[in-house]
Design a protein around this motif. Structure first.
Motif, PDB file in Angstrom:
ATOM      1  N   ASP A  24      -1.469 -64.208  -5.163  1.00 52.71           N
ATOM      2  CA  ASP A  24      -2.522 -63.976  -6.528  1.00 52.71           C
ATOM      3  C   ASP A  24      -3.901 -64.405  -6.947  1.00 52.71           C
ATOM      4  O   ASP A  24      -4.287 -64.250  -7.734  1.00 52.71           O
ATOM      5  N   THR A  25      -4.507 -64.552  -5.389  1.00 50.95           N
ATOM      6  CA  THR A  25      -5.801 -63.872  -5.695  1.00 50.95           C
ATOM      7  C   THR A  25      -6.485 -62.479  -5.117  1.00 50.95           C
ATOM      8  O   THR A  25      -5.710 -62.325  -3.943  1.00 50.95           O
ATOM      9  N   HIS A  26      -7.696 -62.770  -5.361  1.00 46.27           N
ATOM     10  CA  HIS A  26      -8.239 -61.219  -4.262  1.00 46.27           C
ATOM     11  C   HIS A  26      -8.402 -61.988  -3.148  1.00 46.27           C
ATOM     12  O   HIS A  26      -8.810 -61.135  -2.043  1.00 46.27           O
ATOM     13  N   GLY A  33       2.393 -65.596 -15.393  1.00 42.40           N
ATOM     14  CA  GLY A  33       2.685 -64.620 -14.714  1.00 42.40           C
ATOM     15  C   GLY A  33       1.600 -63.208 -15.354  1.00 42.40           C
ATOM     16  O   GLY A  33       1.925 -62.363 -14.730  1.00 42.40           O
ATOM     17  N   ALA A  34       1.021 -63.276 -16.519  1.00 36.12           N
ATOM     18  CA  ALA A  34       0.597 -62.909 -17.317  1.00 36.12           C
ATOM     19  C   ALA A  34      -1.113 -61.792 -16.157  1.00 36.12           C
ATOM     20  O   ALA A  34      -1.728 -63.002 -15.607  1.00 36.12           O
ATOM     21  N   VAL A  35      -0.848 -60.976 -16.237  1.00 38.11           N
ATOM     22  CA  VAL A  35      -2.040 -60.584 -15.395  1.00 38.11           C
ATOM     23  C   VAL A  35      -3.831 -60.242 -16.201  1.00 38.11           C
ATOM     24  O   VAL A  35      -3.576 -60.017 -17.238  1.00 38.11           O
ATOM     25  N   LEU A  36      -4.426 -60.738 -15.665  1.00 43.20           N
ATOM     26  CA  LEU A  36      -5.600 -61.475 -16.614  1.00 43.20           C
ATOM     27  C   LEU A  36      -6.812 -60.699 -15.793  1.00 43.20           C
ATOM     28  O   LEU A  36      -7.638 -60.419 -16.952  1.00 43.20           O
ATOM     29  N   GLU A  49      10.304 -57.516  -6.096  1.00 41.88           N
ATOM     30  CA  GLU A  49      10.938 -57.287  -7.601  1.00 41.88           C
ATOM     31  C   GLU A  49       9.308 -57.230  -8.129  1.00 41.88           C
ATOM     32  O   GLU A  49       9.103 -57.530  -9.641  1.00 41.88           O
ATOM     33  N   GLY A  50       8.488 -57.978  -7.776  1.00 48.86           N
ATOM     34  CA  GLY A  50       6.937 -57.834  -8.173  1.00 48.86           C
ATOM     35  C   GLY A  50       7.076 -59.363  -8.698  1.00 48.86           C
ATOM     36  O   GLY A  50       5.785 -59.080  -9.486  1.00 48.86           O
ATOM     37  N   THR A  51       7.159 -60.063  -8.449  1.00 48.18           N
ATOM     38  CA  THR A  51       7.550 -61.654  -8.155  1.00 48.18           C
ATOM     39  C   THR A  51       6.051 -62.845  -8.669  1.00 48.18           C
ATOM     40  O   THR A  51       5.728 -62.578  -7.641  1.00 48.18           O
ATOM     41  N   PRO A  52       5.173 -62.887 -10.497  1.00 40.90           N
ATOM     42  CA  PRO A  52       4.220 -63.650  -9.813  1.00 40.90           C
ATOM     43  C   PRO A  52       4.799 -64.619  -8.766  1.00 40.90           C
ATOM     44  O   PRO A  52       5.571 -65.293  -8.574  1.00 40.90           O
TER      45      PRO A  52
END
Length: 304
Positions: A168-170, A126-129, A235-238
């Motif tokens: 979680d992609t663009h 879940g780390a923001v890259l 919750e913004g969970t990845p």
């Protein structure tokens, strides 16, 4: 005696994928061995499979052909992961990965290459890259380099790329998906619509098919649990941890309803793969087969 005309749904070919057996990585002790996947996907009643992450199934085309043929299985597509919004600087590294997968995909007789954009946050941790939104320049790189990929894959391997919007992609929400489609050449870039990912990101699959039907080249059938989805979105969970919480569920328990999706796709009156993908990483090894059997029976009730 005249024969009855075949239903448009008869042009939809149903399959499943390693993803439905909890396979996300080429090699991971939490995943079922590849022979077990092949045995069980055939036992569940599927004829078509995807290759999954490159290196999970045998990469020797002779071995792969023997292992699939003796189970009555055929391959519909390979899958590649790309970060083309980074521009020409990543082309060579991208092509090295793509060419290996494309060569194996062609050797199986498949005609499609599923292209998944890179994640802006890590699907394990879940780390923001990087930022979740692209700059205008990055959008130009993403669309231009994807068109280049479509051209090269077609010319060198005779395959069609189908780009897969993914959480979680663009390329995820309706706004991002339609922006991407509007900015790319239909002759070079088709769409792999994953009904679960699109619902996860707030999109309506039937509406997308009705609006951009000429771009649809491939389907992934998947559902989300609306209650779990509401919680993980709040919750913004990845995405990875959300899958571990069961956000992707067994049909027909979730959304979108797959019957209307298949009917909308059938109205396009074109040959189409519809591959079941129920994200379940990680999962107990005995869990996938019963789900796969029930899902195949459910899809037969939908006419495919």
């Amino acid at each position: 005696m005249t024969s009855m005309p075949s239903s448009p749904l008869s042009r939809v070919r149903v399959g499943s994928a390693p993803d439905s057996w909890g396979v996300w990585f080429p090699d991971d002790p939490a995943q079922v061995p590849w022979r077990r996947f092949l045995d069980e996907v055939a036992a569940a009643g599927y004829e078509w499979i995807e290759l999954g992450p490159y290196g999970y199934l045998p990469t020797d085309p002779v071995v792969l052909a023997e292992e699939t043929a003796r189970r009555g299985l055929k391959v519909s597509a390979g899958t590649v992961f790309t970060g083309l919004h980074h521009g020409p600087a990543v082309w060579e590294k991208t092509w090295e990965h793509v060419s290996s997968v494309a060569e194996l995909t062609r050797a199986t007789g498949a005609r499609h290459l599923v292209v998944i954009p890179s994640f802006w946050r890590d699907d394990r941790t879940g780390a923001v890259l990087e930022p979740a939104e692209l700059t205008p320049a990055q959008w130009r790189d993403l669309t231009g380099q994807t068109e280049r990929l479509g051209h090269e894959v077609r010319e060198r391997y005779g395959l069609t790329i189908v780009v897969h919007p993914h959480a979680d992609t663009h390329i995820d929400t309706e706004a991002h998906v339609t922006r991407f489609l509007d900015a790319t050449d239909p002759a070079l870039v088709s769409l792999c619509l994953d009904t679960g990912h699109y619902a996860y990101c707030g999109g309506d699959s039937v509406e997308l098919i009705e609006t951009y039907g000429e771009r649809l080249g491939y389907l992934h059938l998947k559902q989300v649990d609306p209650e779990i989805l509401a919680r993980v979105r709040a919750e913004g969970t990845p995405f990875g941890p959300a899958v571990a919480r069961g956000v992707m569920c067994e049909p027909p328990a979730g959304v979108p309803a797959l019957g209307p999706v298949l009917e909308a796709a059938a109205r396009l009156d074109t040959d189409l793969f519809a591959i079941v993908e129920q994200d379940m990483y990680p999962c107990a090894p005995d869990r996938p087969l019963p789900i796969a059997r029930r899902t195949r029976a459910f899809l037969r009730s939908c006419g495919v």
